[in-house]
Design a protein around this motif. Structure first.
Motif: not given
Lengths: 571, 396
Positions: A233-259
Motif C-alpha cells: 500500500a505504501g509502495a507505488r509500484r507493488d500491488s497485492l494483485a500482481e506480486d507474490e508475497p515475500w519469501p518469509v510468508a512461505y516460511t510462515a505458511l510452512y510453519q503454520d501447516l506443520t504446527a
C-alpha cells in the motif's frame, strides 16, 4: 484627639474621602466602596487588573507560541533523542520480547525459539530495508555489527526461498498472487480491492481484511501477509494483485501447516483442496533449522554471545547509552563500564573545551580590563571615538573576522611575512600559528573581546572617580587605591563579562572549525561531526544536552549576578 | 581634545632628552637593522641620528622654528627611505620622521606633563603613558584584522598576503578582479540573493512578533514574567550548535529541513531576543501617561499605538530590527544544518570557501560586509542617541 475635632482641618483627611463618597452614594451598607456603576470597587479593580493581565498575555502569546514551536520544541526534541532507542524494539519486536529471558553469561548464543523470532524480524526488516539502519545504530555500541546486519539482510531471503521452491514445485498455484489474495483475504475486501486495482488506483487501497478461515488456520501467514499488504500500500509500484508475497510468508505458511493438525478444516472448495494438498506434503519438505542456518550459513558471528548481549542491552525503548558514550563510558550487559583506553575521547574533548574557554575568558579579562578602564576614565568625546574601535569588530561579521585571522596567522600569512621581513624568524622556520590551540585562542579572544569590554565599561562608568581620589588623599598609594577601592567596585563588570564570554566560547563552532585544526577543536565540532558525518544523532544529542546543561547553569548564575533584564547591546 | 595646560612646559636637561629620543630611534632602528642583516648596526645608527636630531631641534634651533624642523625631519627620512628601498620605504620613513620630530619636542620641552597634574611623580607619568600605549596596542589588536582584509581584497594575485608589487604601490599589484569575480560568479550571486531573501523576512517576523511581545512584557502586571522572559531570551543564550542540532532534528521530523521557510523561521527565532531586549529597554523610559492621555481624548488602542507609542519607541524597534537582521545575515551554523544547497547564504559560501578552496574572493566579500557593518553601526548609534534625546525630553 479632641484638638482635631475642635479645630477644622485645612488639608484633606482619609475620612473626608469616605464622607464624600457616602454623600455621593458610592459606599454600600457594609461600608464597601462602590465604583461608578454600583459594583463594589474591590471587584471592579480586580476585574480591570484581570483585563490588563489578559491583554498583556494576549500581546505576548503569538511570540511565545512562535518561540515554543521554532525553538523550544527543537531543543526538547534533541533532549528526547539523546535517550530514545525506539529503533531496536520497532525493528525487532519479536526478538525483543524473548531476549529478556536469555542469560548473557551462559557463553552461548540464544536457543532456537529466539532465532526463529529473530528470523521473522530480520526477514521483514530486510524487505522494508530497515536492517541497515538498525545495524548502524547497534554498531555505535559494538563495532562490526553494521556489516553483520547488512550481509545477513542479503542472505536471509535464502531461508524463505527454500520453502518458496518447495511450495511452487508442489503446485504452481502458489506462484500466483491471485491464489494468495483468495486464500488470505476476506471476500468483500477482495472485491473492493480488485475494484480499486482495476480502476484508477487513486488514493490508498482498501486496508487488508483477512478471512476468518485464514486467521484461524494460518495465523502466522496472515500476519506476514498483512505486513506485506501494508508494504505494497505504501509502495507505488507493488500491488497485492500482481506480486507474490515475500519469501518469509512461505516460511510462515510452512510453519503454520506443520504446527496445526487440521489446517484445511475451515477452508472450502478450491482453497480446501490446495491447502489440503500442501498439508499432506509438508511432512516430507526439506526444513531449515534457523539457529544453525544463521550461525553456519550466514555468519558465524551470530554464534557470538557478545552480539546478542548488545542486542539485549539495547532492547528497551529508552537508553542511557548515548549519555554514557558521551562521558567515555559504555553500557554493557553487566552494567556500566569505562570505554577501552583508546576510545576515550570525549573526556579529553570536554576538558579541552573547558580549558580553552577559560583561557579565552582570562585573555579577554586581561585585554578588556585596561581598555574598559581607559574608556570609562577618558572624557566623553574621546571615549566615544575609541568606542567605535570596540564596536566595529563587534558589528563585523564573524566570518570576516575569522577569515582575517586565517589570513594573518597562516604560514604564508601577514604576521609570518612581517616577522620574516624583520629578520626575527628565518624563512625556513615560519611559525605555526594556525590549525592549533594557539590559533583558536587568539582568534576567539579577538572575536569575544567586545563582549567583555562592553559589560565592564557599563559597570566602570558608574564608579565615581571621587572614591579613588578620596583614597589617595587619605594616603593610599596608587596601587592601594586601585586594588582596595576601584577594583572591588569593578568586579561585577568582570563577572558579567566573564560569564558572557565563557558561555559564548564554550559553544563556539565556526572559528575552531576554521582555525582550530585537530588540536584546537571544541566539543561543538564533535557534535557537528556526529550530525553530518557519522550520523550518530543520539550521541550528538547527548553531547549537546550535556553542553546545554553547563550553559544553563552558567546562565542561571548570570541571571543571579547581573539579571537578564540588564543585558545591554552595543554600549 | 583637551587643550587646557595644567603644567607649564620647560626645556628638559640634555642628559634626559638625548638618551630618551635616541632610545626611541634605536627601537625602530632595531627592526630596520634586522631586516637589512645587522640589528646592532641599526640600533647604533638610528640612536645616534635621533640624538643628533633632538640636539639640533631643542638646543640649537629651539621652539621658534619648530614647524620647519619637523618638516625637515619628515623630508629627511622620506628621502633616506626612498634612496634606500623605493616608495614604500619612503612612506615609512616619512611617518617615522614625523613621529621623531614630534617626539623630540614632546620629550625635550616636557610637553608630556602639559595635561597632567603638576604634583605627579615621574613614575606616575611614566605609568600613565605606558598604560596608554598598552591600551593602544589592544586597540590595534582589535582593529588590525579588519584593516588587513581590506587592502588584501584588491590583490591582483591569488594570494592571501601582500605581494611585493602591492608593497611597492605598483598599480599592477592591485586589481578589482576579486570583486568582479564576486559579481560575476553565479555561486556567489546565488548566495547573495539567498541572504537577501532570508534576512529581511526573518527580521520582519522577529520585529513584528517581538515588538508586540515587548509591549506586553512591559505592562505592569504580567503573570510569569520571569519565565516568559527566560524562554524568549533563550535563543540568544543557548549555543548556536545546540540550536542548530535541535532544529535539524525537529525540522526534519516536520518536513521543514532544507526548505526556505525552515531557515526563515529558525533565523527569526534567533533574532527575537535582540528585538525583545532593545524594545523593552526603550519602553523602560516610556511615559505611560501619554497613552492614557491619548485614550482620554478618544483614541482607540490601535490609533494610540500607531500615533503615540510607535513613534516614540521606533528607534528601539529599528535598532532591534537591525540586530535581528545582522544576526540572520551573519548566521552560518544554523543555516548549515537547517538549510540545503538551495538555501546557501553568503556566510555559508564563505565558510565552505574558507574550509575548502581558498580564494581571495572571500576577502572581497569580507570587505563589502565590513562596509555594510559600518553603515549598520552608524545607524544604530544615531538611533540610540536620538532615542536617548527623545526620552530625555519626555517628563518620565
Amino acid at each position: 484627639m479632641t484638638d482635631a475635632t475642635q479645630h477644622p482641618m485645612d488639608g484633606p483627611t482619609p475620612d473626608d474621602a469616605l464622607r464624600q463618597a457616602k454623600a455621593a452614594d458610592s459606599v454600600d451598607d457594609q461600608g464597601r466602596l462602590l465604583a461608578a456603576d454600583g459594583t463594589p470597587l474591590k471587584r471592579s479593580l480586580a476585574r480591570s487588573l484581570r483585563v490588563q493581565k489578559i491583554r498583556a498575555l494576549a500581546l505576548i502569546a503569538p511570540l511565545l507560541l512562535f518561540v515554543l514551536v521554532t525553538f523550544i520544541a527543537p531543543i526538547a526534541d534533541m533532549l528526547f533523542r539523546s535517550v530514545e532507542n525506539e529503533i531496536v524494539p520497532e525493528t525487532l519486536p519479536r526478538t525483543v520480547q524473548l531476549i529478556g529471558d536469555w542469560d548473557h553469561n551462559s557463553g552461548e548464543a540464544p536457543d532456537a525459539e529466539l532465532f526463529e523470532a529473530f528470523y521473522y524480524d530480520m526477514a521483514i526488516a530486510a524487505q522494508l530495508k530497515n536492517h541497515t539502519r538498525l545495524g548502524t545504530r547497534l554498531n555505535y555500541e559494538q563495532t562490526g555489527i553494521s556489516s553483520l546486519f547488512r550481509q545477513s539482510g542479503r542472505d536471509i531471503e535464502d531461508i524463505g526461498d527454500v520453502y518458496v521452491d518447495q511450495f511452487e514445485d508442489l503446485d504452481e498455484a502458489w506462484e500466483e498472487p491471485a491464489t494468495w489474495l483468495a486464500l488470505m483475504g476476506d471476500a468483500d475486501w477482495r472485491d473492493s480491492y480488485m475494484e480499486w486495482f482495476e480502476g484508477e488506483q487513486a488514493g490508498a487501497p482498501p486496508a487488508f481484511q483477512p478471512s476468518a478461515a485464514a486467521s484461524e488456520a494460518l495465523p502466522r501467514t496472515v500476519e506476514m501477509y498483512t505486513l506485506f499488504s501494508e508494504f505494497t500500500a505504501g509502495a507505488r509500484r507493488d500491488s497485492l494483485a500482481e506480486d507474490e508475497p515475500w519469501p518469509v510468508a512461505y516460511t510462515a505458511l510452512y510453519q503454520d501447516l506443520t504446527a496445526q493438525p487440521s489446517a484445511t478444516a475451515p477452508f472450502e472448495g478450491e482453497m480446501a483442496t490446495l491447502v489440503g494438498a500442501a498439508e499432506d506434503a509438508v511432512a516430507d519438505f526439506e526444513t531449515v533449522d534457523f539457529r544453525s542456518y544463521f550461525i553456519d550459513e550466514i555468519d558465524e558471528d551470530w554464534g557470538n554471545p557478545e552480539v546478542w548481549a548488545t542486542i539485549q542491552t539495547f532492547s528497551g525503548p529508552f537508553t542511557a547509552g548515548y549519555f554514557l558514550n558521551a562521558v567515555d563510558m559504555q553500557e554493557t550487559p553487566d552494567g556500566v563500564a569505562m570505554q577501552p583506553d583508546d576510545q576515550r575521547i570525549y573526556g579529553l574533548l570536554f576538558k579541552r573545551t573547558m580549558f580553552m574557554s577559560l583561557t579565552i575568558t582570562f585573555c579577554c579579562i586581561a585585554l578588556g580590563y585596561p581598555v574598559a578602564y581607559l574608556l570609562a576614565t577618558l572624557p566623553m568625546r574621546s571615549a566615544n571615538l575609541l568606542m567605535i574601535l570596540v564596536l566595529l569588530p563587534f558589528w563585523t561579521s564573524l566570518l570576516v573576522r575569522t577569515s582575517a585571522w586565517k589570513v594573518m596567522l597562516q604560514q604564508q600569512g601577514v604576521i609570518n611575512d612581517v616577522l620574516v621581513w624583520l629578520g626575527l624568524v628565518g624563512d625556513g622556520s615560519r611559525l605555526v600559528m594556525i590549525n592549533n590551540q594557539f590559533g583558536t585562542i587568539v582568534a576567539m579572544t579577538h572575536i569575544l573581546l567586545p563582549f567583555m569590554i562592553l559589560p565592564m565599561y557599563s559597570v566602570m562608568s558608574t564608579i565615581p572617580p571621587s572614591y579613588v581620589r578620596a583614597a589617595k588623599s587619605l594616603g593610599a598609594t596608587n596601587w592601594t587605591a586601585f586594588w582596595r577601592v576601584y577594583f572591588p567596585q569593578s568586579v561585577p563588570g568582570i563577572g558579567a563579562g566573564s560569564i558572557l564570554v565563557f558561555i559564548l566560547a564554550i559553544g563556539y563552532y565556526i572559528t575552531p572549525e576554521i582555525v582550530g585544526g585537530t588540536t584546537g577543536t571544541f566539543i561543538s565540532n564533535r557534535i557537528a561531526y556526529h550530525i553530518s558525518s557519522s550520523l550518530n544523532w543520539g550521541l550528538a544529542a547527548a553531547l549537546g544536552t550535556i553542553l546545554l546543561g553547563v550553559v544553563l547553569i552558567l546562565y542561571w548564575a548570570y541571571d543571579r549576578i547581573v539579571g537578564i533584564d540588564n543585558v545591554k547591546l552595543g554600549g | 581634545m583637551n587643550d587646557v595646560v595644567i603644567t607649564e612646559t620647560k626645556t628638559m636637561p640634555m642628559g634626559f632628552t638625548l638618551p630618551v629620543v635616541a632610545a626611541a630611534g634605536a627601537f625602530f632602528g632595531l627592526f630596520v637593522g634586522t631586516a637589512q642583516g645587522s640589528g646592532l648596526l641599526g640600533i647604533l645608527i638610528a640612536g645616534v641620528l635621533c640624538a643628533a636630531i633632538a640636539y639640533v631641534a631643542i638646543f640649537v634651533v629651539g621652539t621658534a622654528q619648530e614647524r620647519a624642523v619637523r618638516w625637515a625631519c619628515v623630508a629627511l627620512f622620506a628621502l633616506g627611505g626612498f634612496l634606500f628601498a623605493g616608495i614604500p620605504a619612503a612612506i615609512m620613513g616619512a611617518l617615522f620622521g614625523w613621529f621623531i620630530g614630534w617626539f623630540a619636542y614632546w620629550i625635550g620641552r616636557c610637553r608630556y606633563r602639559m595635561t597632567l597634574a603638576p604634583y605627579l611623580t615621574s613614575g606616575q607619568v611614566l605609568w600613565h603613558y605606558s598604560f596608554r600605549v598598552l591600551c593602544g596596542a589592544i586597540f590595534v589588536f582589535l582593529i588590525t584584522p579588519i584593516l588587513v582584509v581590506m587592502p588584501l581584497s584588491f590583490n591582483a594575485e591569488n594570494f592571501f598576503t601582500f605581494t611585493p608589487e602591492m608593497l611597492s604601490f605598483d598599480p599592477e599589484g592591485y586589481s578589482l578582479r576579486h570583486y568582479r569575480n564576486f559579481f560575476q560568479s553565479s555561486e556567489w550571486q546565488h548566495a547573495l540573493r539567498n541572504s537577501l531573501l532570508i534576512a529581511p523576512v526573518a527580521t520582519l517576523l522577529a520585529v513584528s512578533f517581538g515588538t508586540l511581545a515587548a509591549i506586553g512584557l512591559s505592562q505592569p502586571h504580567v503573570p510569569g514574567r520571569q519565565v516568559i522572559m527566560a524562554i524568549l531570551i533563550s535563543p540568544m543564550i543557548v549555543p548556536l550548535i545546540i540550536s542548530a542540532a535541535g532544529m535539524y532534528f525537529f525540522y526534519s521530523r516536520i518536513g521543514l529541513q532544507g526548505t526556505y521557510v525552515g531557515v526563515v523561521l529558525a533565523h527569526a527565532a534567533l533574532g527575537i531576543p535582540f528585538v525583545i531586549i532593545t524594545v523593552t529597554a526603550t519602553l523602560v523610559g516610556f511615559d505611560r501617561s501619554l497613552t492614557r492621555a491619548a485614550a482620554n481624548m478618544g483614541a482607540n488602542p490601535v490609533t494610540t499605538f500607531f500615533r503615540v507609542q510607535m513613534p516614540l519607541i521606533l528607534p528601539g524597534v529599528i535598532s532591534g530590527g537591525l540586530f535581528a537582521f545582522i544576526t540572520s545575515f551573519d548566521e552560518v551554523v544554523v543555516v548549515l544544518f537547517v538549510g540545503s544547497a538551495n538555501q546557501q547564504t553568503l556566510p555559508w559560501q564563505m565558510f565552505t570557501g574558507l574550509r575548502e578552496q581558498i580564494s581571495p574572493t572571500i576577502l572581497a566579500v569580507a570587505t563589502i560586509l565590513v562596509g555594510i557593518s559600518i553603515c549598520l553601526l552608524t545607524t544604530v548609534e544615531i538611533l540610540r542617541r536620538r532615542s536617548e534625546k527623545m526620552r530625555g525630553m519626555s517628563p518620565g
